[in-house]
Structures are given as structure tokens and as C-alpha cells.
Design an enzyme around this catalytic site. Structure first.
Site, PDB file in Angstrom:
ATOM      1  N   LEU A 400       0.795  -1.228  -0.032  1.00  0.00           N
ATOM      2  CA  LEU A 400       0.085   0.073  -0.207  1.00  0.00           C
ATOM      3  C   LEU A 400       0.894   1.160  -0.130  1.00  0.00           C
ATOM      4  CD1 LEU A 400      -2.768  -1.001   2.623  1.00  0.00           C
ATOM      5  CD2 LEU A 400      -2.699  -1.044   0.338  1.00  0.00           C
ATOM      6  N   ASP A 401       0.415   2.373  -0.654  1.00  0.00           N
ATOM      7  CA  ASP A 401       1.221   3.644  -0.801  1.00  0.00           C
ATOM      8  C   ASP A 401       1.403   4.058   0.663  1.00  0.00           C
ATOM      9  OD1 ASP A 401       1.294   3.548  -3.525  1.00  0.00           O
ATOM     10  OD2 ASP A 401      -0.293   5.204  -3.727  1.00  0.00           O
ATOM     11  N   MET A 402       2.636   4.597   1.176  1.00  0.00           N
ATOM     12  CA  MET A 402       2.881   5.086   2.415  1.00  0.00           C
ATOM     13  C   MET A 402       1.598   5.783   2.757  1.00  0.00           C
ATOM     14  SD  MET A 402       5.770   7.754   3.816  1.00  0.00           S
ATOM     15  CE  MET A 402       4.733   8.858   3.135  1.00  0.00           C
TER      16      MET A 402
END
Length: 593
Positions: A400-402
Site C-alpha cells: 500500500l502507498d505510504m
């Protein structure tokens, strides 16, 4: 030397109530200083007052920059610049000059460019030669005929082998020894005959194709020779031009672009390097003995087709073109700390919502890395590795994106890792995200009508659901940004469905069918997508302040206290087959935006 007052602009109103910045802006991740906001507002008012500017920027936009400076008399003002080359119409706006003005030093450029143009003319004549097209078509046709005939012959050979096999079984039972030998010999001859025919057919087409290929090669060799020579001359000329860009820092040290990029990942600077607003502003300030205090850059006008750029939004300096330059130019100047070096996960707990011997499922907080980054190790991977030291798998099977929160599954064994990765490859794993978009729907519709952007977003939103199919690739000159690119981008498809309107903002489900970097963020923000960025998006949203990563965009809580603004994107639900038991499992964690 040019008088500093030519480009030095004093503020229209008194700035006595403002506090000057203590340190210079970290240009790759910042929030504009209030005086930079004021300077930008004044510059934008000047841009709005020029009809010629307005008409031009309806077609294509441009990045502008302001540099807050102090002159030798202690007066505070600002400089203005734009990125790239631009034949700006006559105006009272005082833009700083380019670092290198090609029009002032044209001798070497025009001499070598003339040779390149002559090569272009030769190349054009060769490419329109009718013989070239004739040989290419003939060759293509011959290759197709060859493949067709060879395939037909191989099919016939296969059929003949089956017939001979049947005959051999019959011959073995129906004939005596001499007759058997004679029949087998005949069948062997037939086999050899088929192979000889295939050999002869191959030779026939080889001779025909070689004759045409040789005639075509005579033409293409000449074309390739000119192309190679043009490439060598163009590269040499480009390097000469880059050497003319001599960038100075506060200590008076000069370095040209080729020097600055010799240790960069790509030693050859990208096209347009040195013409961005930030280097222009700093170059002028240092040459005119002006002290730089703070900087800010904003986009003005229509967005490019591939990039997401919002009108009047502030953006950080691009890493690909400007990082080697600004690292040199700002050497020795006290700057704000780099927020990218601060661990965004410090003090945050990683909640495990399910675990067994094969998998772990977590609820990843926002502003929390999935895997270790360049400067920060703390991540989902590291936390789970420490908690499950006996794990034999690589743990990470997706990311998942940060800035995105939500459900994330990890594999504890190699068997689980392989199985889940295959499920992702086969796209049998189902994911659902919930997002809150940053703009009121009604205002967005009005804005699109006013700006006459192609497409009817109102009709699109009235459908309540739909699909976005925009291919993506990384922006090599400004990582980690992504670009929409129909030529080189990878397929990226997202289904969306409206849930409700919350305080005038759109809340919706997003179902990614592919897993590209920043896919949902770009698909929401891009004009050919929903054209409404996700609330709190510091890369593609309209409320970003120069790529303020790690949730450093500010907002207010219910008590009016300042708090970080988060990306309102949450991986709410994930459905997969257990890698061992094969049981279909659904994990869901709701988030109240």
C-alpha cells in the site's frame, strides 16, 4: 553587471507584520512561507491582468516561481521567474533572465545545428524514396508467404507421418519379411522426400528474400549511418550547450551542468535542465548580491496531458532536473530540515487483525511505509519480521502507498508467498478502497464548464459508477510522481462507485483491477479520470504545498487545533483464498473519514 533593481520587486503593501524565515526553504518538500504566498499572489494578479497571458495559458500551462530576497540595503522583496523557454509578450512583469541565453551566443550553436539540419534534409529525402517503401512491402509480403507455405508443408508432413505410422503397423502384420522390408523402405523414402521438400522450400524463400533484403539493406545502411551521425552530433552539441549553463552558489563557485550531473543516476542531463524557475531565481540572486530567504513555485494555467498539475497549486522542485543543481547552488546555506528523513511511523502501532501459521493480516496506518525506504527502515515489513522471526517467506506479497491506510496481507511461509502472489497475478484477489474526494461536486462541475475542459463530468458523476482506464508510468524526472502515458504506460484500470456526499465532498468506493503505483490517486485526480483529487493528496491534490510528504499538509480538528492533513484513501476490504486451506476469506476494516 545588470542593476539588481531591474528584477527586484518590492511588495505592494507593508510586510511589517510578517516574520522573516529563519532558514531557507528545503526545495524538494516544503510549505510556502507566508511572504512567498503573498509574492505569488501579487505575481498571479499581474498574470491575470494580461489578456495575452490568459489566452496562452488556456492552451498550456507553465510553472512560475518566486524567491524572497533581501538586498544590500536590507530591503525585503522578491524575484519572479518561469520554467522553460517562453517568448513572453511585452509586460511590466520583471522576470529574471535565463541562466544561459542562446540568442546571445549563437555562433557555435548555429554552425553545428546547420550541419544537423542538413543531415535531417538528407534523411527526409532517403525516407521518402519510393524504392524503400517498395522493398519493405515486398519483404513483408515474402516473409508472410514463406511462413504460410512452410506452415502448410509442416502440417502436411505431420499428416504424412501419421499415415506412415498407420501403414507401418499394417505392414508388420500383413507382409512377410522381404515384402515387409520393401514396404518399410518405401515409407522411409517418403519421409526423406518430405524433409527434402521442406529443405528446398526453405532454400527457395531464403534466396528470394535475401535478394530483396540486400537491396533494402543498401538503402537502410545509408539511412542508419546518417541517423547515427546525427545522434553523435546532437549529443555533442547538447553537451556543449549544457557546458554553457554555469551555475553559481553563494560562495561564488561555478559549475556547469555536465559537472553537476556526472555523478547523477543519469549523467546526461534531461532536456530543459537549467531552465527551471528555481535555478534561474538563485542564479540571479547570487550574481546581484541578493540574499535568498525562501522560495516557492506554482503552476499557472491548463494542465499538461500526462502530468497532474492544478492551477495555482504549489509544487516542489523536480528531482530529475533540479536536485543536482540545487544541491550545488544551496551548498553552505542554512535550510529547513528535510522532512523525508523523519520517520512517519514513529509512535504508531501496527494492528494485526488476523494471523495463523501461513499469513498475517494487518491494518496499516496512514503515513506508514509498507517496505523500508531509502532513508527510513521502519515499515510493515520490518515490524512483522521482528514479530515473526521464524517466517520463511519474504512476507511482502503486495504493498500500500505510504499515505494509504488499510488492510494488507503478508505471507509467513514460502508456500503461502507463492500462492498469494499467483492470486495477485491472476487478479482473483478482490480489493475495495474507500476515498473522500477533496472538492464539492457542484463547484467542480461549474469549474469544468467555465474552463471548457473536454468531457462532461456532471454526466459522468450522475452515473454513480464507472470505469477509469488510464495507463501509467513513472515520471523519470520527478519521482515518485506517476504520469498518464498511452504510449509507454502500463495498463491501469479502476472501477468506482459513489457512496454519498459528505459535507459537500464526494465519498466513493474504488475497485482497482490492476495494482500500479499511485493508481487510485492519479485516476481520481487526472482530467481524464474523475478530475477530483483525493482529499489530503500531497502529490496530486489541489491543497498540496510543494509535495509536503508524510502528512504535513495542515488542517484543523473539531476544536480548531492545527493537525496534519491525511490522505483520505483507505484499503477497506480484501478477499482472497487461504493459501493452504483454500477457504475464501474476507478482511474488512472500516475508516470514518
Amino acid at each position: 553587471m545588470m542593476n539588481q533593481q531591474i528584477c527586484f520587486t518590492s511588495f505592494s503593501d507593508s510586510i511589517k507584520s510578517y516574520t522573516l524565515p529563519e532558514r531557507f526553504t528545503f526545495p524538494f518538500c516544503y510549505e510556502p512561507h507566508p511572504l512567498c504566498l503573498l509574492a505569488s499572489k501579487e505575481l498571479q494578479q499581474q498574470l491575470e491582468s494580461h489578456q495575452q497571458f490568459q489566452h496562452e495559458f488556456e492552451q498550456t500551462g507553465k510553472m512560475f516561481g518566486v524567491l524572497l530576497v533581501e538586498n544590500e540595503q536590507g530591503e525585503i522583496g522578491y524575484l519572479a521567474a518561469f520554467s522553460g523557454k517562453w517568448l513572453a509578450p511585452e509586460s511590466t512583469i520583471k522576470f529574471v533572465p535565463s541562466v544561459f541565453d542562446l540568442d546571445d551566443q549563437t555562433d557555435f550553436f548555429h554552425k553545428e545545428n546547420l550541419i544537423i539540419n542538413r543531415l535531417n534534409d538528407q534523411l527526409e529525402k532517403l525516407l521518402i524514396n519510393p524504392q524503400l517503401a517498395k522493398y519493405q512491402l515486398t519483404l513483408t509480403s515474402m516473409l508472410d508467404q514463406q511462413n504460410e507455405q512452410l506452415e502448410q508443408h509442416r502440417s502436411q508432413m505431420s499428416l504424412n507421418r501419421k499415415i506412415r505410422k498407420t501403414k507401418r503397423s499394417q505392414v508388420s502384420s500383413d507382409f512377410v519379411d522381404d515384402e515387409l522390408a520393401q514396404q518399410l523402405k518405401q515409407l522411409a523414402k517418403e519421409s526423406v522426400h518430405d524433409k527434402n521438400q521442406l529443405r528446398d522450400l526453405k532454400q527457395y524463400w531464403h534466396d528470394k528474400i535475401t535478394t530483396v533484403q540486400q537491396k533494402l539493406t543498401v538503402l537502410t545502411d545509408e539511412i542508419n549511418a546518417i541517423k547515427n551521425k546525427r545522434k553523435r552530433l546532437s549529443t555533442r552539441l547538447q553537451k556543449k550547450l549544457f557546458k554553457q549553463y554555469r551555475l553559481v552558489n553563494s560562495a561564488g563557485v561555478e559549475k556547469d551542468l555536465m559537472e553537476l550531473f556526472q555523478h547523477a543516476p543519469y549523467p546526461m542531463p534531461p532536456a530543459g535542465t537549467g531552465d527551471c524557475a528555481a535555478p534561474k531565481l538563485l542564479q540571479y540572486a547570487f550574481l546581484q548580491k541578493l540574499k535568498p530567504l525562501a522560495i516557492a513555485e506554482f503552476w499557472w494555467g491548463c494542465a499538461p496531458k500526462s502530468e497532474i498539475r492544478q492551477h495555482k497549486n504549489f509544487y516542489a522542485a523536480c528531482s530529475g532536473k533540479c536536485q543536482p543543481i540545487l544541491t550545488h547552488m544551496l551548498d553552505g546555506i542554512a535550510m529547513d530540515d528535510n522532512p523525508l528523513l523523519v520517520n512517519p511511523a514513529a509512535g504508531k502501532a501496527l494492528e494485526i487483525i488476523y494471523q495463523d501459521d501461513d499469513i498475517v493480516v494487518v491494518n496499516k496506518p496512514n503515513e506508514f511505509l509498507s517496505v523500508p525506504g531509502k532513508n527510513i527502515e521502519d515499515s510493515v515489513y520490518l515490524r512483522i519480521k521482528q514479530q515473526f522471526p521464524q517466517a520463511t517467506g519474504t512476507l511482502i506479497v503486495h504493498r500500500l502507498d505510504m499515505s494509504t491506510s488499510g488492510v494488507m496481507v503478508l505471507a509467513l511461509t514460502k508456500r503461502a508467498q507463492k500462492n498469494i502472489q499467483q492470486q495477485f497475478v491472476n487478479r482473483t484477489i478482490k480489493k475495495r478502497y474507500v476515498a473522500l474526494l477533496e472538492r464539492e461536486v457542484e463547484r467542480e462541475v461549474e469549474r469544468e464548464v467555465e474552463r471548457k475542459v473536454e468531457g462532461d463530468i456532471e454526466k459522468t458523476l450522475m452515473k454513480n459508477q464507472g470505469e477509469i482506464n488510464l495507463p501509467l508510468r513513472g515520471d523519470l524526472e520527478d519521482r515518485p510522481r506517476q504520469l498518464v502515458c498511452f504510449e509507454h504506460g502500463k495498463q491501469a484500470r479502476t472501477q468506482w462507485q459513489i457512496i454519498s456526499v459528505v459535507d459537500g465532498k464526494l465519498k466513493l468506493y474504488l475497485y482497482p483491477e490492476t495494482g500500479r503505483t499511485h493508481q487510485l490517486r492519479v485516476h481520481c485526480a487526472h482530467p481524464q479520470g474523475l478530475n477530483i483529487p483525493i482529499l489530503g493528496d500531497d502529490l496530486y491534490g489541489s491543497n498540496n504545498y510543494g509535495n509536503t510528504h508524510y502528512g504535513r499538509n495542515k488542517g484543523n480538528d473539531s476544536d480548531g487545533n492545527e493537525k496534519p492533513q491525511r490522505l483520505h484513501l483507505h484499503a477497506q476490504m480484501l478477499t482472497l483464498s487461504h493459501p493452504v486451506s483454500k477457504e475464501v476469506m474476507t478482511f474488512q476494516v472500516d475508516e470514518d473519514f
